[in-house]
Every structure is written in structure tokens, then in C-alpha cells.
Design a protein around this motif. Structure first.
Motif, PDB file in Angstrom:
ATOM      1  N   SER A 267      -4.757 -14.507 -22.748  1.00 19.58           N
ATOM      2  CA  SER A 267      -3.568 -14.528 -23.726  1.00 19.58           C
ATOM      3  C   SER A 267      -3.820 -15.301 -24.792  1.00 19.58           C
ATOM      4  N   CYS A 268      -3.024 -14.981 -26.057  1.00 19.67           N
ATOM      5  CA  CYS A 268      -3.069 -15.657 -27.327  1.00 19.67           C
ATOM      6  C   CYS A 268      -2.272 -17.196 -27.069  1.00 19.67           C
TER       7      CYS A 268
ATOM      8  N   LEU B 199      -1.374  -6.266 -20.208  1.00 21.03           N
ATOM      9  CA  LEU B 199      -2.319  -6.198 -19.340  1.00 21.03           C
ATOM     10  C   LEU B 199      -1.879  -5.891 -17.657  1.00 21.03           C
TER      11      LEU B 199
ATOM     12  N   ASP C 142      -1.816 -20.948 -22.265  1.00 23.66           N
ATOM     13  CA  ASP C 142      -2.250 -19.961 -20.893  1.00 23.66           C
ATOM     14  C   ASP C 142      -3.507 -20.598 -20.369  1.00 23.66           C
TER      15      ASP C 142
ATOM     16  N   THR D 256     -12.993 -18.578 -20.147  1.00 28.11           N
ATOM     17  CA  THR D 256     -11.817 -17.482 -20.415  1.00 28.11           C
ATOM     18  C   THR D 256     -12.036 -16.433 -19.277  1.00 28.11           C
TER      19      THR D 256
ATOM     20  N   PHE E 167       2.104  -9.215 -19.354  1.00 27.44           N
ATOM     21  CA  PHE E 167       2.118  -9.838 -20.767  1.00 27.44           C
ATOM     22  C   PHE E 167       0.888  -9.145 -21.314  1.00 27.44           C
ATOM     23  N   HIS E 168       0.988  -8.795 -23.007  1.00 30.44           N
ATOM     24  CA  HIS E 168      -0.120  -8.412 -23.700  1.00 30.44           C
ATOM     25  C   HIS E 168      -0.554  -6.821 -23.118  1.00 30.44           C
TER      26      HIS E 168
ATOM     27  N   THR F  73      -4.373 -13.863 -16.648  1.00 27.29           N
ATOM     28  CA  THR F  73      -3.513 -14.922 -17.164  1.00 27.29           C
ATOM     29  C   THR F  73      -3.178 -15.912 -16.133  1.00 27.29           C
TER      30      THR F  73
END
Length: 486
Positions: A417-418, A461, A422, A373, A458-459, A377
Motif C-alpha cells: 500500500s501507499c 486488493l 503498512d 515489499t 484496501f486499494h 498488506t
């Protein structure tokens, strides 16, 4: 424990990019880790001197074949200001398709007459600005031509090309049919000095040389027809579509022949036809040479000869090809999760072996792998926009430089991301050693379309900053890209 010895049965073949000593040295310099610490997230590295070299290669082909030509950098390929600055400094035009792109090009010093405005159904504000700054406008439809001629009646004569619908691509949404072109030519002729119809253009998907040569020859004929109506028609645009060669022929063919769901996280499938052609035997400026050297069916000479004989300038709109090897994208590893084969150690039917605590010690026959990870993203590596993924292997960089061979470690690469989707690289890449938290993954040759086509905060970030690397006698010098806000 015995290290993995990856085999085609368990993992896909490696896809290393072509040798690049300059980027290797940059990876080994320690600078990427300093930048990762300074910015606290992923970032892009830009190498503008390579943009200059790619422009020079295209110009050298035009000179060698004695063809008049103008290069327009397709700005959509990358949003950074660094490329526009190089265009302004080197007399390169820019291909824009929005008010924002046009304004940024002007703001960084590119003159209006050095801009070509493309895209379908342009907004009135874009047509007004383009006309006011004497940009060349590729007209895509009759209603767009009518709106542009309305600007002419206000006292400013627009410069335009008429875009042709390729006969072999009748379902394309770009360009005008034969009948529509006839109508457009009549309207331009009737407008007299109120408009300057300078020639024709086309939009053609794919990278095949011959269809472009056939269309180029047709556009030369259309220019002769337009001149019969008293129109200048002294140039044609063949657009972009100059491929970039990322990988060796052997590696790419081996990958296409063997790839299957087991090579990807979660058994993901990709159709071979959906991948960008990461190996191209004729790429960049050499693709231009091949185009100009082609003899189109029904013609006695090459495209270059047809252009010279008719006194026509060829316009080129490369994007990716001018950004070849001109940048890379860097992510920091912030998690390493080991995964065994489906069913292993879970109590599921068929699960006969425990999930390994260290994937590098598992047998290749188990298909064990890891999930890395990273701190960004997949929106910052945009190929999945095309139901595909960026195929070349990333380089694993430790604080000491590029990783040396230890215990090979297969892993996919996921975003922070969740979302399950992704994933930057679904393929289980065999890294030379087990990555550690804090190591970097450097995806090479990403300047063309990958860096920012899909970028999103997104998020919340932050968007990855773009860092311009400038050649220096000592350690690498860097600065932030000067793209204006908004």
C-alpha cells in the motif's frame, strides 16, 4: 565483498518457530509457488487435521482428570469454514458473538444446542435467533437479561449463563457485580420454567493459570447458591486464554533482553509488554491440565475435584489454542530495496560510507539492511492491531524450496500500500540469502487471529483466499475453503 555476519549489536536475534517437518515439506513441495501464480496475490494455507489433533489433546486432559467438559471453538479466531466443518464432524461446539457467526455455524452443520453465544450487549435479533435454536447464551448485564426474559414470555425458554465480573479486574467492561448477580438470580428464579439458568461464566484477559483457577472455584460456589433458589446451575465456563507456544524459551528471552529501536526499520519501538507471549512453558491442553490441577486458595482440593464433587461440567472456549500450527500465511516478494545506515552515503552529518548496492556485502557494523515489499498488506497479518507485530521469523522460500544459507541479508518486510505504516515486520530479519522478486515469505502458525481479524480489500486488493491442505499419500491435495459469501 565480505558477507554480513549479523551480531546482536546490529540486528535482533533470530526468532525461528518450533520445528515443523510437515510445513517444511509443504514449503519444499513447489505447491506454494503454484498457488501464488494461480491466485496472483497472498494466500493462507489451512491444515484442519491439526485442529482435530488439538481438540483431541484437550479432550484427553478432561478424560485423564475425570472431568465432564464441553469444548467450544472460539470462531472469532479465524473466519474459515474449514474449522466449523471440523466442529460439526467431531461434535465440537462453537462460540459465536454475532448473527453472522451464528448463521454460518448453523449453515455448516453445528446444532443450536452446541453453540454458546458470547459478547456484550447482544442485539435483539441475535438473542431471538439464539433462543429459537436453543443456544446457550452468556448474559453480560441486567438489561440484557431483561430483554432475554422478554423472549421467554413469548413462549420460548432461553438457556443462559450469568457472566461474572472478576473481582480482581473491577474495571473490566464484561460481567456483573455481586449485587447485580444477586438481582439476576432472583429474576431467573421468578421466571420459573420460562428460563433455564444453567450456570456462570467469566471473561478474563491474559494467560495466567492461577486467576482462572480462583474464578473457577468461585463459580462453583455460585452454582451451589443458585441451586438453593431452584435453578439448575450445573456448568461453568472458564472461557479461553490457553496460550500457544511459538518459540523456544532461549530465543524469546534473548530477543526481549536485547531488542531496541536500531533493530527495527525507522527506529520503531515496541514495548515488551505489548508482545504476545510467544514462548509459554505451559500451553494449549497442558494449560488446561494446569488449571484443573490447581488448588485454589481456601479450598482443600483441586479445581477438578471441586467440579466432580459438585457435579458441574466445565465449558472451554479456546480459539488460538485449537488453531496451533494449523495454518500459515504466504506473501510473494515483489520488490527488494537496499538501505544503508541512517546518514550513510546521503551527505547527512555522520554519513561516512556509501549506501551499499548489495546489502549482503556490507559490514554488520553499518547496520545496512533491505526493505522487502510483498504483494499484500499488513492487514492480513493482524498483530499490529495490538500495537505490536507478529514476532516469529517468516521462512524464505525460493522456487527450489526453502532458501539455503548464502550471503545473509537483513531486511524488514513492507506491504504494497501507499501508507508508511503498512509494514508486516518492522524488525530487520536476517534472511539466509538475499530474497529475489518472486520468492515467497511464509509466516507460520498464523491461523489464530492473524489471518483475517483486520482483513480489508484496501486499494481494491483482493482478500487472500484460504486454501485447505488435506493429507495425501502423494503430493499435497488442496481445495478452496468453503466459507459462504457475505
Amino acid at each position: 565483498m565480505t558477507p554480513i555476519r549479523p551480531t546482536p549489536a546490529a540486528y535482533a536475534p533470530a526468532l525461528p518457530v518450533h520445528a515443523d517437518p510437515e510445513t517444511d515439506a509443504l514449503c519444499d513441495s513447489g505447491l506454494p509457488h503454484e498457488l501464488a501464480y494461480a491466485f496472483g496475490g497472498p494466500f493462507h494455507l489451512l491444515l484442519p487435521h491439526r485442529f482435530d489433533a488439538n481438540v483431541a489433546a484437550f479432550r484427553a486432559v478432561l478424560d485423564a482428570l475425570d472431568v465432564r467438559g464441553t469444548i467450544y471453538y472460539a470462531k472469532k479466531a479465524n473466519k474459515a469454514a474449514a474449522w466449523i466443518e471440523r466442529c460439526a464432524a467431531g461434535g465440537v461446539g462453537v462460540d459465536v458473538a454475532s448473527v453472522g457467526e451464528l448463521s454460518q455455524a448453523l449453515g455448516h452443520g453445528v446444532r443450536g444446542p452446541d453453540l454458546v453465544v458470547t459478547g456484550p450487549a447482544k442485539a435483539d435479533e441475535l438473542l431471538r435467533l439464539a433462543t429459537a435454536h436453543r443456544c446457550l447464551i452468556a448474559v453480560d448485564a441486567l438489561d440484557e437479561l431483561d430483554r432475554l426474559l422478554a423472549h421467554a414470555r413469548r413462549g420460548t425458554a432461553p438457556r443462559l449463563l450469568l457472566r461474572v465480573l472478576p473481582p480482581d479486574a473491577p474495571d473490566s467492561r464484561f460481567g456483573m457485580t455481586e449485587a447485580e448477580l444477586d438481582t439476576a438470580l432472583v429474576r431467573c428464579a421468578r421466571a420459573g420454567d420460562g428460563v433455564r439458568m444453567e450456570g456462570f461464566s467469566f471473561h478474563l484477559s491474559g494467560y495466567a493459570i492461577r486467576p482462572r483457577a480462583v474464578l473457577a472455584a468461585r463459580l462453583v460456589g455460585l452454582c451451589r447458591r443458585a441451586r438453593g433458589l431452584g435453578l439448575p446451575a450445573d456448568r461453568i465456563s472458564v472461557g479461553g486464554g490457553f496460550a500457544v507456544d511459538y518459540l523456544s524459551h532461549a530465543d524469546w528471552q534473548d530477543f526481549l533482553a536485547t531488542q531496541r529501536p536500531a533493530h527495527y526499520h525507522a527506529g520503531r519501538t515496541f514495548a515488551a509488554a505489548d508482545f504476545y507471549p510467544y514462548h509459554s512453558p505451559v500451553a494449549g491442553a497442558q494449560a488446561l491440565r494446569a488449571l484443573l490441577s490447581t488448588v485454589p486458595p481456601g479450598h482443600p482440593s483441586t479445581v477438578a475435584s471441586l467440579l466432580r464433587e459438585a457435579g458441574i461440567t466445565v465449558l472451554l472456549e479456546p480459539g488460538r489454542a485449537l488453531l496451533d500450527r494449523a495454518g500459515c500465511t504466504v506473501f510473494r516478494v515483489q520488490g527488494v530495496k537496499d538501505r544503508g545506515p541512517r546518514g550513510a552515503g546521503t551527505g547527512e552529518p555522520g554519513g561516512t560510507e556509501p549506501a551499499p548496492s548489495d546489502v549482503s556485502g556490507a559490514s554488520a557494523s553499518t547496520g545496512a539492511y533491505g526493505i522487502l515489499t510483498v504483494d499484500g498488506t499488513s492487514l492480513s497479518l493482524s498483530e499490529q492491531w495490538f500495537n505490536s507485530e507478529f514476532a516469529p521469523d517468516p521462512t524464505l522460500v525460493t522456487p527450489r524450496g526453502r532458501a539455503v544459507r548464502g550471503r545473509p541479508y537483513p531486511a524488514c518486510v513492507a506491504g504494497a500500500s501507499c501508507l508508511e505504516s503498512d509494514v508486516l515486520t518492522w524488525r530487520k530479519i536476517v534472511f539466509p540469502d538475499r530474497p529475489a522478486i518472486g520468492d515467497l515469505l511464509v509466516y507460520r502458525n498464523t491461523a489464530g487471529y492473524q489471518m483475517d481479524s483486520n482483513e480489508s480489500p484496501f486499494h481494491d486488493l483482493a482478500l487472500p483466499p484460504k486454501i485447505v491442505i488435506e493429507p495425501a499419500d502423494g503430493p499435497p491435495r488442496w481445495r478452496l475453503d468453503r466459507r459462504p459469501a457475505g
